[in-house]
Design an enzyme around this catalytic site. Structure first.
Site, mmCIF file in Angstrom:
data_model
loop_
_atom_site.group_PDB
_atom_site.id
_atom_site.type_symbol
_atom_site.label_atom_id
_atom_site.label_comp_id
_atom_site.label_asym_id
_atom_site.label_seq_id
_atom_site.Cartn_x
_atom_site.Cartn_y
_atom_site.Cartn_z
ATOM 1 N N CYS A 30 39.641 -19.175 5.945
ATOM 2 C CA CYS A 30 39.365 -18.836 7.291
ATOM 3 C C CYS A 30 41.175 -18.196 7.112
ATOM 4 O O CYS A 30 42.050 -19.482 7.274
ATOM 5 C CB CYS A 30 39.252 -19.921 8.792
ATOM 6 S SG CYS A 30 39.823 -19.662 9.844
ATOM 7 N N CYS A 33 43.450 -19.727 10.603
ATOM 8 C CA CYS A 33 42.856 -21.288 9.966
ATOM 9 C C CYS A 33 44.556 -21.745 9.510
ATOM 10 O O CYS A 33 45.534 -22.130 10.049
ATOM 11 C CB CYS A 33 42.214 -21.721 9.692
ATOM 12 S SG CYS A 33 40.096 -21.883 10.785
#
Length: 107
Positions: A30, A33
């Protein structure tokens, strides 16, 4: 230091206390993230009354399923075993505001 939730038992133990807990639900693949993760870690010393945790949704599918994670990153706030708030997305301002709000609410 941000602790890693590496088992369902660790998740249950962390979230069942009367201390306010915030968990960063993330994934290695991600992109957002990876951007917000270091921000999350840098915010920890600013909120000493909160417990900070990280949980890799791919490693801990049972936890992610129980919490109902649909997007990463998701930051979930817990107290006494109950979810008391959520922030979805990698917006540092929203995260900081939520940390401040929950920190003040638990004081």
């Amino acid at each position: 230091m941000v602790k890693v939730l590496d088992s369902y038992d660790a998740f249950k133990a962390a979230t069942s206390t009367d201390k306010l807990v915030v968990i960063d639900f993330w994934a290695t693949w991600c992109g957002p993230c990876k951007v917000i993760g270091p921000v999350f870690e840098k915010l920890e010393p600013t909120f000493p009354d909160l417990e900070f945790f990280k949980c890799d949704v791919d490693d801990q599918e049972q936890i992610a399923g129980e919490v109902g994670i649909k997007a990463m990153p998701t930051f979930a706030f817990y107290k006494n075993g109950e979810k008391v708030g959520t922030v979805v997305g990698a917006d540092p301002n929203k995260l900081r505001d939520a940390l401040k709000h929950h920190s003040e609410a638990s004081a």
